[in-house]
Design an enzyme around this catalytic site. Structure first.
Site, PDB file in Angstrom:
ATOM      1  N   ARG A  12      14.938  40.996   8.881  1.00  0.00           N
ATOM      2  CA  ARG A  12      13.696  40.351   7.988  1.00  0.00           C
ATOM      3  C   ARG A  12      12.629  39.804   9.213  1.00  0.00           C
ATOM      4  NH1 ARG A  12      13.636  36.210   4.451  1.00  0.00           N
ATOM      5  NH2 ARG A  12      15.687  35.403   5.475  1.00  0.00           N
ATOM      6  N   THR A  86      15.304  26.503   8.544  1.00  0.00           N
ATOM      7  CA  THR A  86      14.919  25.535   8.352  1.00  0.00           C
ATOM      8  C   THR A  86      15.505  24.634   7.150  1.00  0.00           C
ATOM      9  OG1 THR A  86      13.224  25.872   7.136  1.00  0.00           O
ATOM     10  CG2 THR A  86      12.137  25.694   9.731  1.00  0.00           C
ATOM     11  N   ASP A  88      13.762  21.927   6.464  1.00  0.00           N
ATOM     12  CA  ASP A  88      12.888  20.383   6.418  1.00  0.00           C
ATOM     13  C   ASP A  88      13.219  18.658   6.123  1.00  0.00           C
ATOM     14  OD1 ASP A  88      11.874  21.949   8.777  1.00  0.00           O
ATOM     15  OD2 ASP A  88      10.151  22.695   8.301  1.00  0.00           O
ATOM     16  N   GLN A 144      11.593  17.492  11.476  1.00  0.00           N
ATOM     17  CA  GLN A 144      11.955  18.724  11.689  1.00  0.00           C
ATOM     18  C   GLN A 144      13.556  18.300  13.730  1.00  0.00           C
ATOM     19  OE1 GLN A 144       9.874  22.117  13.432  1.00  0.00           O
ATOM     20  NE2 GLN A 144      10.648  23.722  10.549  1.00  0.00           N
ATOM     21  N   TYR A 147      15.951  20.575  13.437  1.00  0.00           N
ATOM     22  CA  TYR A 147      15.711  22.121  14.041  1.00  0.00           C
ATOM     23  C   TYR A 147      14.732  21.856  15.008  1.00  0.00           C
ATOM     24  CZ  TYR A 147      11.969  26.390  13.690  1.00  0.00           C
ATOM     25  OH  TYR A 147      12.366  28.205  14.051  1.00  0.00           O
ATOM     26  N   GLY A 178       5.693  30.362  19.462  1.00  0.00           N
ATOM     27  CA  GLY A 178       4.115  29.591  18.460  1.00  0.00           C
ATOM     28  C   GLY A 178       4.590  30.058  16.960  1.00  0.00           C
TER      29      GLY A 178
HETATM   30  P1  NDP Z   1      13.257  34.469   8.524  1.00  0.00           P
HETATM   31  O1  NDP Z   1      13.581  33.336   7.669  1.00  0.00           O
HETATM   32  O2  NDP Z   1      11.535  35.472   8.080  1.00  0.00           O
HETATM   33  O3  NDP Z   1      14.452  35.913   8.751  1.00  0.00           O
HETATM   34  C1  NDP Z   1      15.727  34.612   9.692  1.00  0.00           C
HETATM   35  C2  NDP Z   1      16.781  35.857   9.221  1.00  0.00           C
HETATM   36  O4  NDP Z   1      17.596  35.626   9.504  1.00  0.00           O
HETATM   37  C3  NDP Z   1      17.251  36.500   8.325  1.00  0.00           C
HETATM   38  O5  NDP Z   1      16.761  38.344   8.475  1.00  0.00           O
HETATM   39  C4  NDP Z   1      18.738  36.036   7.464  1.00  0.00           C
HETATM   40  O6  NDP Z   1      19.160  37.176   7.326  1.00  0.00           O
HETATM   41  C5  NDP Z   1      18.622  36.065   9.226  1.00  0.00           C
HETATM   42  N1  NDP Z   1      19.562  34.280   8.916  1.00  0.00           N
HETATM   43  C6  NDP Z   1      19.309  33.539   9.102  1.00  0.00           C
HETATM   44  N2  NDP Z   1      20.919  32.691   8.299  1.00  0.00           N
HETATM   45  C7  NDP Z   1      21.718  33.657   8.804  1.00  0.00           C
HETATM   46  C8  NDP Z   1      22.893  33.267  10.016  1.00  0.00           C
HETATM   47  N3  NDP Z   1      23.949  31.985   8.666  1.00  0.00           N
HETATM   48  N4  NDP Z   1      23.826  34.001   9.821  1.00  0.00           N
HETATM   49  C9  NDP Z   1      23.253  35.489  10.356  1.00  0.00           C
HETATM   50  N5  NDP Z   1      21.511  35.887   9.843  1.00  0.00           N
HETATM   51  C10 NDP Z   1      21.148  34.580   9.709  1.00  0.00           C
HETATM   52  O7  NDP Z   1      13.013  33.923   9.872  1.00  0.00           O
HETATM   53  P2  NDP Z   1      11.455  34.035  11.117  1.00  0.00           P
HETATM   54  O8  NDP Z   1      11.916  35.773  11.167  1.00  0.00           O
HETATM   55  O9  NDP Z   1      10.314  33.609  10.596  1.00  0.00           O
HETATM   56  O10 NDP Z   1      12.035  33.781  12.702  1.00  0.00           O
HETATM   57  C11 NDP Z   1      13.262  34.388  12.934  1.00  0.00           C
HETATM   58  C12 NDP Z   1      13.414  33.338  14.697  1.00  0.00           C
HETATM   59  O11 NDP Z   1      12.417  33.175  14.991  1.00  0.00           O
HETATM   60  C13 NDP Z   1      14.498  32.323  13.867  1.00  0.00           C
HETATM   61  O12 NDP Z   1      15.153  31.700  15.065  1.00  0.00           O
HETATM   62  C14 NDP Z   1      13.310  31.001  14.119  1.00  0.00           C
HETATM   63  O13 NDP Z   1      13.539  29.583  14.085  1.00  0.00           O
HETATM   64  C15 NDP Z   1      12.739  31.930  14.806  1.00  0.00           C
HETATM   65  N6  NDP Z   1      10.826  31.024  15.081  1.00  0.00           N
HETATM   66  C16 NDP Z   1      10.008  31.436  13.790  1.00  0.00           C
HETATM   67  C17 NDP Z   1       9.019  30.846  14.660  1.00  0.00           C
HETATM   68  C18 NDP Z   1       7.967  31.139  12.689  1.00  0.00           C
HETATM   69  O14 NDP Z   1       7.177  30.780  13.257  1.00  0.00           O
HETATM   70  N7  NDP Z   1       8.460  32.428  12.455  1.00  0.00           N
HETATM   71  C19 NDP Z   1       8.566  30.328  15.164  1.00  0.00           C
HETATM   72  C20 NDP Z   1       9.576  29.922  15.973  1.00  0.00           C
HETATM   73  C21 NDP Z   1      10.896  30.635  15.870  1.00  0.00           C
HETATM   74  P3  NDP Z   1      18.700  37.456   5.750  1.00  0.00           P
HETATM   75  O15 NDP Z   1      17.335  38.530   5.472  1.00  0.00           O
HETATM   76  O16 NDP Z   1      19.785  37.403   5.160  1.00  0.00           O
HETATM   77  O17 NDP Z   1      18.551  36.063   4.848  1.00  0.00           O
END
Ligand code: NDP
Length: 226
Positions: A12, A86, A88, A144, A147, A178
């Site tokens: 995702r 997150t 928060d 956060q 985080y 970002g």
């Molecule tokens: P999403 O919430 O869209 O997707 C998160 C993904 O992480 C999902 O595939 C989810 O699996 C998986 N996940 C969550 N917890 C676990 C776990 N315990 N074990 C295995 N997989 C897990 O997040 P984003 O795509 O927005 O973010 C991706 C990364 O980028 C994160 O680390 C985030 O902190 C970082 N980031 C995001 C920003 C943003 O603005 N979006 C900005 C800066 C950093 P499932 O689908 O099964 O729930």
């Protein structure tokens, strides 16, 4: 030789784009997810990635899933630690479990996954580890503390492991995105997003593909000295 990549949270959001970007470059990808079966099955069907369910916060689960991927796909060349959550809240209202869940899923997961792949990478003298941190790990963000601490911790972890690994042909880098338009940011109130966008020099949020492109570069042979 086809290289094998693991992308945690690869089904995702930003992770899905990383999965697609690596597959487009000819890598075989194992995309890890936690609970969203529908997104995982769609990712597998749409991209051809193999999907594996594992909690990256669980040390043993990480050891087990890496062993399974190695048995089914081959040795792991690239690890993208992208999974993150997150929870928060202002510190004075933050429940203890919100602290632990965010630290374990974002930061301890890097230890868990890297620990599971690093020995084989050192033996084969090749590896690429890319950790997805955040701008909020660099500057801090109200609401956060958990985080921001986890994402800042990833930067120290990255620098230390990079020093341990460089002579073995393994690069370790972090990207600090970002604000990117995914379900994670879609969950934020619109007025908060509007005020954030006013502070972004480009006056817009980033797209997941704009992070994936950097990951694809860092995974490549061209990034051997980064
Ligand atoms: P999403 O919430 O869209 O997707 C998160 C993904 O992480 C999902 O595939 C989810 O699996 C998986 N996940 C969550 N917890 C676990 C776990 N315990 N074990 C295995 N997989 C897990 O997040 P984003 O795509 O927005 O973010 C991706 C990364 O980028 C994160 O680390 C985030 O902190 C970082 N980031 C995001 C920003 C943003 O603005 N979006 C900005 C800066 C950093 P499932 O689908 O099964 O729930």
């Amino acid at each position: 030789m086809t290289r094998i990549a693991i992308v945690t949270g690869g089904t995702r959001g930003i992770g899905l784009c990383i999965t697609k970007g690596l597959i487009a470059e000819g890598y075989k990808v194992a995309a890890l997810y936690h609970g969203n079966e529908e997104a995982a099955q769609k990712c597998a069907a749409d991209t051809g990635a193999k999907v594996y369910k594992a909690d990256v916060a669980d040390f043993t689960a990480c050891q087990d899933v890496v062993a399974k991927i190695e048995a089914e796909m081959g040795p792991v060349d690239i690890l993208v630690n992208n999974a993150g959550i997150t929870k928060d809240g202002m510190l004075h209202k933050m429940p203890e479990d919100s602290w632990h869940a965010v630290i374990e899923t974002n930061l301890t997961s890097c230890f868990n996954m890297c620990r599971a792949v690093i020995t084989a990478m050192r033996d084969r003298k090749f590896g690429r580890i890319i950790n997805i941190s955040s701008i909020n790990g660099q500057k801090g963000q109200l609401g956060q503390c958990n985080y921001s601490a986890a994402k800042a911790g990833m930067l120290g972890f990255t620098r230390a492991l990079a020093q341990e690994s460089a002579a073995k042909g393994i690069t370790v880098n972090a990207i600090c995105p970002g604000y990117i338009a995914t379900e994670m940011t879609a969950a934020m109130p619109q007025e908060v997003l509007d005020s954030i966008i006013r502070q972004i020099p480009a006056a817009r949020m980033g797209q997941p593909a704009e992070i994936a492109d950097m990951v694809v570069f860092l995974a490549s042979d061209r990034a051997a000295f980064v």
